[in-house]
Write a protein that holds these residues in place. Structure first.
Motif, PDB file in Angstrom:
ATOM      1  N   GLU A 390       0.825  -1.205   0.000  1.00  0.00           N
ATOM      2  CA  GLU A 390       0.000   0.000   0.000  1.00  0.00           C
ATOM      3  C   GLU A 390       0.861   1.257   0.000  1.00  0.00           C
ATOM      4  O   GLU A 390       0.599   2.211  -0.750  1.00  0.00           O
ATOM      5  CB  GLU A 390      -0.934  -0.010   1.220  1.00  0.00           C
ATOM      6  N   GLN A 391       1.912   1.246   0.816  1.00  0.00           N
ATOM      7  CA  GLN A 391       2.798   2.414   0.867  1.00  0.00           C
ATOM      8  C   GLN A 391       3.501   2.629  -0.481  1.00  0.00           C
ATOM      9  O   GLN A 391       3.597   3.757  -0.979  1.00  0.00           O
ATOM     10  CB  GLN A 391       3.831   2.231   1.980  1.00  0.00           C
ATOM     11  N   ALA A 392       3.987   1.525  -1.051  1.00  0.00           N
ATOM     12  CA  ALA A 392       4.687   1.631  -2.332  1.00  0.00           C
ATOM     13  C   ALA A 392       3.741   2.080  -3.438  1.00  0.00           C
ATOM     14  O   ALA A 392       4.125   2.852  -4.335  1.00  0.00           O
ATOM     15  CB  ALA A 392       5.321   0.295  -2.686  1.00  0.00           C
ATOM     16  N   ALA A 393       2.493   1.614  -3.407  1.00  0.00           N
ATOM     17  CA  ALA A 393       1.527   1.973  -4.443  1.00  0.00           C
ATOM     18  C   ALA A 393       1.253   3.470  -4.445  1.00  0.00           C
ATOM     19  O   ALA A 393       1.135   4.093  -5.507  1.00  0.00           O
ATOM     20  CB  ALA A 393       0.236   1.195  -4.226  1.00  0.00           C
ATOM     21  N   VAL A 394       1.158   4.066  -3.266  1.00  0.00           N
ATOM     22  CA  VAL A 394       0.919   5.503  -3.190  1.00  0.00           C
ATOM     23  C   VAL A 394       2.104   6.266  -3.796  1.00  0.00           C
ATOM     24  O   VAL A 394       1.924   7.250  -4.530  1.00  0.00           O
ATOM     25  CB  VAL A 394       0.668   5.931  -1.737  1.00  0.00           C
ATOM     26  N   ARG A 395       3.319   5.817  -3.503  1.00  0.00           N
ATOM     27  CA  ARG A 395       4.506   6.458  -4.099  1.00  0.00           C
ATOM     28  C   ARG A 395       4.470   6.344  -5.616  1.00  0.00           C
ATOM     29  O   ARG A 395       4.800   7.297  -6.336  1.00  0.00           O
ATOM     30  CB  ARG A 395       5.785   5.808  -3.563  1.00  0.00           C
ATOM     31  N   ALA A 396       4.111   5.181  -6.125  1.00  0.00           N
ATOM     32  CA  ALA A 396       4.072   4.973  -7.569  1.00  0.00           C
ATOM     33  C   ALA A 396       3.031   5.875  -8.220  1.00  0.00           C
ATOM     34  O   ALA A 396       3.262   6.451  -9.289  1.00  0.00           O
ATOM     35  CB  ALA A 396       3.778   3.507  -7.882  1.00  0.00           C
ATOM     36  N   ILE A 397       1.881   6.013  -7.592  1.00  0.00           N
ATOM     37  CA  ILE A 397       0.826   6.886  -8.128  1.00  0.00           C
ATOM     38  C   ILE A 397       1.328   8.319  -8.222  1.00  0.00           C
ATOM     39  O   ILE A 397       1.111   9.015  -9.221  1.00  0.00           O
ATOM     40  CB  ILE A 397      -0.430   6.804  -7.247  1.00  0.00           C
ATOM     41  N   ASN A 398       2.024   8.752  -7.211  1.00  0.00           N
ATOM     42  CA  ASN A 398       2.532  10.124  -7.193  1.00  0.00           C
ATOM     43  C   ASN A 398       3.669  10.348  -8.182  1.00  0.00           C
ATOM     44  O   ASN A 398       3.999  11.498  -8.508  1.00  0.00           O
ATOM     45  CB  ASN A 398       2.988  10.499  -5.784  1.00  0.00           C
ATOM     46  N   SER A 399       4.285   9.266  -8.664  1.00  0.00           N
ATOM     47  CA  SER A 399       5.378   9.407  -9.632  1.00  0.00           C
ATOM     48  C   SER A 399       4.868   9.569 -11.060  1.00  0.00           C
ATOM     49  O   SER A 399       5.633   9.937 -11.953  1.00  0.00           O
ATOM     50  CB  SER A 399       6.303   8.186  -9.570  1.00  0.00           C
ATOM     51  N   LEU A 400       3.592   9.288 -11.300  1.00  0.00           N
ATOM     52  CA  LEU A 400       3.022   9.396 -12.640  1.00  0.00           C
ATOM     53  C   LEU A 400       2.627  10.833 -12.949  1.00  0.00           C
ATOM     54  O   LEU A 400       2.234  11.583 -12.059  1.00  0.00           O
ATOM     55  CB  LEU A 400       1.797   8.486 -12.767  1.00  0.00           C
ATOM     56  N   SER A 401       2.726  11.199 -14.222  1.00  0.00           N
ATOM     57  CA  SER A 401       2.364  12.557 -14.630  1.00  0.00           C
ATOM     58  C   SER A 401       0.854  12.741 -14.573  1.00  0.00           C
ATOM     59  O   SER A 401       0.088  11.769 -14.628  1.00  0.00           O
ATOM     60  CB  SER A 401       2.870  12.825 -16.054  1.00  0.00           C
ATOM     61  N   THR A 402       0.434  13.979 -14.508  1.00  0.00           N
ATOM     62  CA  THR A 402      -0.995  14.274 -14.395  1.00  0.00           C
ATOM     63  C   THR A 402      -1.760  13.959 -15.674  1.00  0.00           C
ATOM     64  O   THR A 402      -2.987  13.888 -15.658  1.00  0.00           O
ATOM     65  CB  THR A 402      -1.201  15.758 -14.030  1.00  0.00           C
ATOM     66  N   ASP A 403      -1.052  13.768 -16.809  1.00  0.00           N
ATOM     67  CA  ASP A 403      -1.761  13.410 -18.040  1.00  0.00           C
ATOM     68  C   ASP A 403      -1.883  11.894 -18.198  1.00  0.00           C
ATOM     69  O   ASP A 403      -2.343  11.413 -19.235  1.00  0.00           O
ATOM     70  CB  ASP A 403      -1.085  14.025 -19.267  1.00  0.00           C
ATOM     71  N   SER A 404      -1.468  11.145 -17.192  1.00  0.00           N
ATOM     72  CA  SER A 404      -1.645   9.700 -17.200  1.00  0.00           C
ATOM     73  C   SER A 404      -3.019   9.342 -16.638  1.00  0.00           C
ATOM     74  O   SER A 404      -3.641  10.132 -15.922  1.00  0.00           O
ATOM     75  CB  SER A 404      -0.561   9.024 -16.359  1.00  0.00           C
ATOM     76  N   SER A 405      -3.475   8.144 -16.969  1.00  0.00           N
ATOM     77  CA  SER A 405      -4.742   7.648 -16.424  1.00  0.00           C
ATOM     78  C   SER A 405      -4.496   6.298 -15.767  1.00  0.00           C
ATOM     79  O   SER A 405      -3.585   5.553 -16.156  1.00  0.00           O
ATOM     80  CB  SER A 405      -5.803   7.530 -17.515  1.00  0.00           C
ATOM     81  N   LEU A 406      -5.313   5.968 -14.778  1.00  0.00           N
ATOM     82  CA  LEU A 406      -5.070   4.786 -13.957  1.00  0.00           C
ATOM     83  C   LEU A 406      -6.395   4.158 -13.546  1.00  0.00           C
ATOM     84  O   LEU A 406      -7.361   4.855 -13.228  1.00  0.00           O
ATOM     85  CB  LEU A 406      -4.263   5.173 -12.707  1.00  0.00           C
ATOM     86  N   ALA A 407      -6.418   2.817 -13.582  1.00  0.00           N
ATOM     87  CA  ALA A 407      -7.549   2.044 -13.059  1.00  0.00           C
ATOM     88  C   ALA A 407      -7.011   1.035 -12.060  1.00  0.00           C
ATOM     89  O   ALA A 407      -5.847   0.608 -12.161  1.00  0.00           O
ATOM     90  CB  ALA A 407      -8.284   1.329 -14.184  1.00  0.00           C
ATOM     91  N   THR A 408      -7.820   0.644 -11.098  1.00  0.00           N
ATOM     92  CA  THR A 408      -7.397  -0.309 -10.069  1.00  0.00           C
ATOM     93  C   THR A 408      -8.312  -1.525 -10.091  1.00  0.00           C
ATOM     94  O   THR A 408      -9.535  -1.398  -9.962  1.00  0.00           O
ATOM     95  CB  THR A 408      -7.429   0.331  -8.675  1.00  0.00           C
ATOM     96  N   TRP A 409      -7.706  -2.698 -10.302  1.00  0.00           N
ATOM     97  CA  TRP A 409      -8.390  -3.973 -10.167  1.00  0.00           C
ATOM     98  C   TRP A 409      -7.726  -4.758  -9.049  1.00  0.00           C
ATOM     99  O   TRP A 409      -6.531  -4.538  -8.742  1.00  0.00           O
ATOM    100  CB  TRP A 409      -8.298  -4.801 -11.449  1.00  0.00           C
ATOM    101  N   VAL A 553       8.265   1.726  -7.991  1.00  0.00           N
ATOM    102  CA  VAL A 553       8.474   3.023  -8.625  1.00  0.00           C
ATOM    103  C   VAL A 553       9.341   2.866  -9.866  1.00  0.00           C
ATOM    104  O   VAL A 553       9.087   3.483 -10.912  1.00  0.00           O
ATOM    105  CB  VAL A 553       9.111   4.019  -7.628  1.00  0.00           C
ATOM    106  N   ASP A 554      10.361   1.995  -9.802  1.00  0.00           N
ATOM    107  CA  ASP A 554      11.223   1.762 -10.958  1.00  0.00           C
ATOM    108  C   ASP A 554      10.419   1.171 -12.107  1.00  0.00           C
ATOM    109  O   ASP A 554      10.574   1.555 -13.264  1.00  0.00           O
ATOM    110  CB  ASP A 554      12.369   0.821 -10.572  1.00  0.00           C
ATOM    111  N   ALA A 555       9.532   0.228 -11.802  1.00  0.00           N
ATOM    112  CA  ALA A 555       8.713  -0.399 -12.840  1.00  0.00           C
ATOM    113  C   ALA A 555       7.830   0.631 -13.529  1.00  0.00           C
ATOM    114  O   ALA A 555       7.631   0.590 -14.744  1.00  0.00           O
ATOM    115  CB  ALA A 555       7.855  -1.502 -12.230  1.00  0.00           C
ATOM    116  N   VAL A 556       7.295   1.562 -12.770  1.00  0.00           N
ATOM    117  CA  VAL A 556       6.422   2.583 -13.340  1.00  0.00           C
ATOM    118  C   VAL A 556       7.213   3.552 -14.217  1.00  0.00           C
ATOM    119  O   VAL A 556       6.827   3.863 -15.346  1.00  0.00           O
ATOM    120  CB  VAL A 556       5.683   3.345 -12.215  1.00  0.00           C
ATOM    121  N   THR A 557       8.340   4.036 -13.737  1.00  0.00           N
ATOM    122  CA  THR A 557       9.102   5.040 -14.477  1.00  0.00           C
ATOM    123  C   THR A 557       9.848   4.446 -15.661  1.00  0.00           C
ATOM    124  O   THR A 557      10.191   5.169 -16.593  1.00  0.00           O
ATOM    125  CB  THR A 557      10.110   5.749 -13.554  1.00  0.00           C
ATOM    126  N   GLN A 558      10.113   3.134 -15.652  1.00  0.00           N
ATOM    127  CA  GLN A 558      10.820   2.509 -16.762  1.00  0.00           C
ATOM    128  C   GLN A 558       9.862   1.932 -17.804  1.00  0.00           C
ATOM    129  O   GLN A 558      10.286   1.183 -18.676  1.00  0.00           O
ATOM    130  CB  GLN A 558      11.721   1.379 -16.234  1.00  0.00           C
TER     131      GLN A 558
END
Length: 566
Positions: A390-409, A553-558
């Motif tokens: 949960e902690q890591a997921a919040v960091r990853a969300i904050n690392s994405l740009s505002t023009d990105s879109s996200l869904a959670t399953w 976070v690395d997976a998201v940014t890479q």
């Protein structure tokens, strides 16, 4: 007093007075004739130079131009990029200036990116010869058409006829410091100097710079991605915008552009900029003539004549800030102005642009999260696996740009009847504060959803199918899979069945990658690697609790360099 001649015997060979006078007259006549001949020759030379150079006020022909009695053997429709249009217009004017009956030449000025996009879409070419500012654009047009299955015109690219080096432009003070430090493309990783990059999708110098950056970092995909993401923050629409930003910046700033662009900017600039020639990689943008594969012989002959005039007219190219094809310059007005530059490979330059667009494109990410019972197991003395995630997921969300879109399953075995997966938050833009907050709140509350076994394979297939069915062009469409175990749904797909289904769904023109992260030592990492490989994604493993945040976070940014981030 009359002096008498001595009384000497007369000789038959001695001239008489009459004969002497006649000889003297003949000598005078010969001298006069010689003077007349010399004057006639001089007049002929002067008249010849006059007619060769043209009347006063007319431009003087150089040695490279064709005979003024010649015309292009066929009419031409030329489409030229603004950066090279001036040189093309001057060359055409020189070729046709003396004859009103020469075949007509029309020149349409259009940005190379616009021409390339039209060709890639399958539009019929409206030119006989295209002169883009870089040979990358024909490669780009052809590659895009092949990728999308469009039947586009076949193009033939000539050898280069002109070039201009890619440089960094800065104020005199900044340039002096960077030159002393031996700045190059690898230096773009340093935070001490801001870099302003014209949009690589429309400015060829920028994509050439990206290829040079890849070379400078020795192909290290992670380092390239990190620098590229940093450059993305300073992207501006045009080279003129980049130069203006570097000129007015209050902190050390460089504009990535061409030598030609700097020379043109400095003609009217209040604060002239200095070109800095990179110390590590020295790319040059090459200008070529592009014709159609089915062009007529007369058209090809006309293009050949135009090409020869451009190649031979280095002085004319220099008037428009361009170098010849070999990168030579007529003078050295700046330090290192004659430094050798390497022409950029057009195919690799087009690939560097594609990589950039993947890295910087907004993400459309479906976060598929394991909420099976094992996620409640302790990871540290005071935290469970789900707490760390949960902690890591919040960091990853904050690392994405505002023009990105996200869904959670989320998924676990038989969550909804026989279905293993469940949508918790539908897609929405992270630029929407309400959606972003809802996504963060959901991530923080995943522990309330934990229960059941690991229904892995069916859930992965459902997520990939959904992303393919709702694919959005221009975005990085991917599934971010987070799990801590093995597939435990014996009633669903097995691994071979999943891989076969993923292969069926695969479409290079609409890629949907799975980036899989295994948490802890109980993960079926081999299965995750096969799933990732089947979708051109990547698989990570976080063996230690402290790895989870870094890996996610690395997976998201890479995301953009997959599957070759290294």
């Amino acid at each position: 007093m009359v002096r008498e001649q001595p009384n000497t015997p007369a000789s038959d060979s001695a001239p008489t007075r009459a004969a002497a006078r006649a000889a003297q007259q003949r000598r005078r006549s010969l001298i006069l004739l010689g003077v007349i001949i010399v004057l006639a020759v001089a007049v002929a030379v002067v008249l010849g130079v006059f007619f060769l150079r043209g009347a006063p006020g007319e431009p003087e022909q150089d040695a490279s131009s064709t005979s003024t009695s010649d015309c292009l053997p066929a009419s031409l429709r030329i489409t030229a990029d603004p950066a090279v249009a001036g040189a093309i217009e001057a060359t055409v004017a020189e070729l046709t200036r003396s004859r009103a009956d020469c075949p007509g030449v029309t020149i349409n000025v259009e940005d190379s990116s616009a021409t390339a996009a039209a060709l890639a879409s399958g539009s019929a070419p409206e030119f006989d010869v295209w002169v883009p500012d870089s040979a990358m654009w024909p490669a780009r047009a052809t590659g895009q058409a092949e990728l999308t299955g469009v039947d586009a015109a076949e193009l033939v690219v000539s050898d280069p006829v002109a070039s201009t080096p890619v440089v960094f432009a800065a104020t005199e003070a900044t340039a002096a410091a960077l030159q002393t430090a031996g700045a190059g493309f690898a230096s773009l990783a340093a935070p001490s100097v801001a870099a302003v990059l014209p949009d690589p999708s429309t400015v060829a110098a920028s994509s050439a710079a990206l290829l040079a950056l890849q070379t400078a970092v020795a192909g290290d995909a992670r380092m390239f991605t990190a620098i590229a993401l940093g450059l993305d923050a300073g992207v501006v629409p045009t080279a003129a915008d980049a130069l203006a930003a570097a000129s007015t910046a209050t902190t050390p700033t460089i504009a990535v552009t061409t030598e030609q662009a700097v020379l043109e900017y400095d003609e009217d600039a209040e604060t002239p900029l200095v070109p800095i020639y990179p110390a590590d990689v020295k790319p040059a943008v090459s200008v070529s003539l592009v014709t159609l594969a089915d062009a007529s012989d007369d058209t090809l002959a006309a293009v050949k004549q135009l090409s020869a005039s451009l190649v031979g007219g280095s002085d004319r190219l220099a008037e428009y800030g361009l170098r010849d094809a070999a990168g030579s310059t007529l003078d050295s007005t700046t330090e290192d102005a004659g430094a050798a530059s390497e022409p950029v490979d057009s195919a690799n330059q087009a690939e560097a642009l594609r990589t950039w667009q993947m890295i910087t494109a907004p993400s459309r990410m479906l976060s598929l999260n394991d909420v099976s019972g094992s996620m409640l197991q302790p990871a540290t003395a005071d935290m469970r696996r789900i707490d760390l995630f949960e902690q890591a997921a919040v960091r990853a969300i904050n690392s994405l740009s505002t023009d990105s879109s996200l869904a959670t399953w989320v998924f676990s075995s038989r969550r909804i009847g026989g279905q293993d997966w469940q949508e918790i938050v539908p897609f929405g833009p992270l630029g929407d504060p309400a959606h972003k907050q809802r996504t963060i709140d959901t991530a923080n509350g995943l522990d309330s959803l934990v229960g059941g076994g690991t229904g892995l394979y069916d859930s992965v297939l459902a997520a990939v199918q959904y992303m393919r069915e709702t694919y959005v062009p221009g975005q990085v469409n991917l599934v971010l899979l987070n799990t801590d175990g093995y597939n435990e749904d014996d009633e669903g797909l097995d691994l071979p069945g999943l891989l076969a289904q993923l292969e069926t769904l695969r479409d290079p023109a609409k890629p949907v990658a799975v980036i899989a992260i295994g948490y802890g030592p109980d993960t079926d990492q081999a299965a995750l690697e096969q799933i990732a490989a089947a979708t051109d994604g990547a698989a990570y493993q976080a063996l230690q609790p402290t790895d989870i945040g870094t890996v996610l976070v690395d997976a998201v940014t890479q995301r953009g360099c997959r599957p070759n981030c290294g």
